[in-house]
Design an enzyme around this catalytic site. Structure first.
Site, PDB file in Angstrom:
ATOM      1  N   LEU A   1       0.866  -1.172   0.000  1.00  0.00           N
ATOM      2  CA  LEU A   1       0.000   0.000   0.000  1.00  0.00           C
ATOM      3  C   LEU A   1       0.905   1.225   0.000  1.00  0.00           C
ATOM      4  O   LEU A   1       1.993   1.209   0.576  1.00  0.00           O
ATOM      5  CB  LEU A   1      -0.892   0.039   1.247  1.00  0.00           C
ATOM      6  N   ASP A   2       0.438   2.309  -0.632  1.00  0.00           N
ATOM      7  CA  ASP A   2       1.195   3.545  -0.603  1.00  0.00           C
ATOM      8  C   ASP A   2       1.365   4.029   0.833  1.00  0.00           C
ATOM      9  O   ASP A   2       0.534   3.733   1.709  1.00  0.00           O
ATOM     10  CB  ASP A   2       0.477   4.637  -1.404  1.00  0.00           C
ATOM     11  N   LYS A   3       2.399   4.808   1.067  1.00  0.00           N
ATOM     12  CA  LYS A   3       2.677   5.327   2.411  1.00  0.00           C
ATOM     13  C   LYS A   3       1.469   6.065   2.981  1.00  0.00           C
ATOM     14  O   LYS A   3       1.123   5.907   4.159  1.00  0.00           O
ATOM     15  CB  LYS A   3       3.891   6.260   2.365  1.00  0.00           C
TER      16      LYS A   3
ATOM     17  N   THR B   1      -1.667   5.742   2.221  1.00  0.00           N
ATOM     18  CA  THR B   1      -2.904   4.962   2.159  1.00  0.00           C
ATOM     19  C   THR B   1      -2.967   4.036   3.365  1.00  0.00           C
ATOM     20  O   THR B   1      -1.982   3.380   3.706  1.00  0.00           O
ATOM     21  CB  THR B   1      -2.958   4.127   0.863  1.00  0.00           C
TER      22      THR B   1
ATOM     23  N   ARG C   1      -5.181   6.124  -7.604  1.00  0.00           N
ATOM     24  CA  ARG C   1      -4.920   7.562  -7.642  1.00  0.00           C
ATOM     25  C   ARG C   1      -4.771   8.067  -9.071  1.00  0.00           C
ATOM     26  O   ARG C   1      -5.355   9.093  -9.448  1.00  0.00           O
ATOM     27  CB  ARG C   1      -3.669   7.867  -6.823  1.00  0.00           C
TER      28      ARG C   1
END
Length: 251
Positions: A69-71, A73, A174
């Site tokens: 997961l993105d930082k 998110t 995104r």
């Protein structure tokens, strides 16, 4: 190195675990990273402290990490404790046998209740921290957007959506949201404003309004159906309630 960082563990057995990752936490340090600060405070650092054994399939930097997961998110992430489980989960992700559903708040009103974006994603050659749908050599990516709520507020129009992804490309939701002309709230990298006009400074987000809310799969070792959910974090729920105040809602 192991670090005593609290983890919200939603499920754990001898084969795997499901973690509810907070926003702001990197999953693992980047390749070639020597900065001690960037090598600390990651999910991997916490996992090494909490679990005696993790899979080695991902290498030294990514023990146990099956997907990311993105930082900025939050939400559900699967962790494998042994190599066999890791490989089976990896195969399930490749075969699209793991259902991943996110909640996101977008700027503007999506016109259709259901929209599928099938645009390939590749690294932006000019701004290397971004991804783009405008390169012909991108990797296949499919995202399904379903409208839960449209809000007309003093701060502008917003759409709360549920997003199911078939693929797991970097920044997929995104960049696909941006391609629709409706960036994720808080996602300044892809065109969202830094501040929401008329909103109390304390309520403006320092993260993306993107949360991995639901994970469904068949346990790779036991065959048991697994269905896990994580509610919106407090900061996202507070933001949503703030803009709902004095708003007109269109379901």
């Amino acid at each position: 190195m192991p670090e005593d960082i609290p983890l919200h563990i939603l499920h754990e057995d001898k084969y795997l675990a499901v973690i509810n990752k907070p926003a702001g936490m990197m999953v693992h340090a980047g390749a070639g990273t020597t900065d001690d600060v960037r090598n600390r405070g990651t999910l991997v650092n916490a996992l090494l402290f909490h679990f005696a054994k993790l899979s080695d399939v991902g290498g030294d930097l990514r023990p146990g990490i099956v997907h990311r997961l993105d930082k900025l998110t939050s939400g559900l992430i699967l962790v494998a404790k042994d190599d066999s489980t890791h490989r089976k989960l990896g195969d399930m992700f490749s075969r699209r046998q793991v259902t991943k559903t996110y909640l996101a708040l977008l700027h503007g009103h999506l016109k259709k209740d259901d929209t599928t974006v099938s645009l390939p994603i590749a690294r932006d050659l000019i701004r290397r921290t971004r991804m783009t749908t405008r390169r012909a050599d991108g990797r296949t990516a499919v995202s399904h957007f379903h409208v839960l709520e449209r809000l007309t507020t003093p701060q502008g129009p917003f759409t709360l959506v549920e997003v199911r992804i078939e693929t797991g490309r970097t920044h997929q939701i995104r960049v696909h949201a941006q391609s629709l002309g409706h960036p994720v709230v808080g996602d300044t990298l892809y065109g969202a404003p830094h501040l929401i006009p008329g909103l109390a400074p304390a309520l403006n987000l320092e993260r993306n309004f993107l949360h991995a809310a639901h994970l469904s799969f068949t346990h790779p070792q036991t065959g048991k159906p697994m269905d896990l959910a994580a509610p919106l974090p407090v900061e996202l729920e507070s933001f949503l309630q703030a803009i709902r105040t004095n708003s007109s809602t269109i379901e």
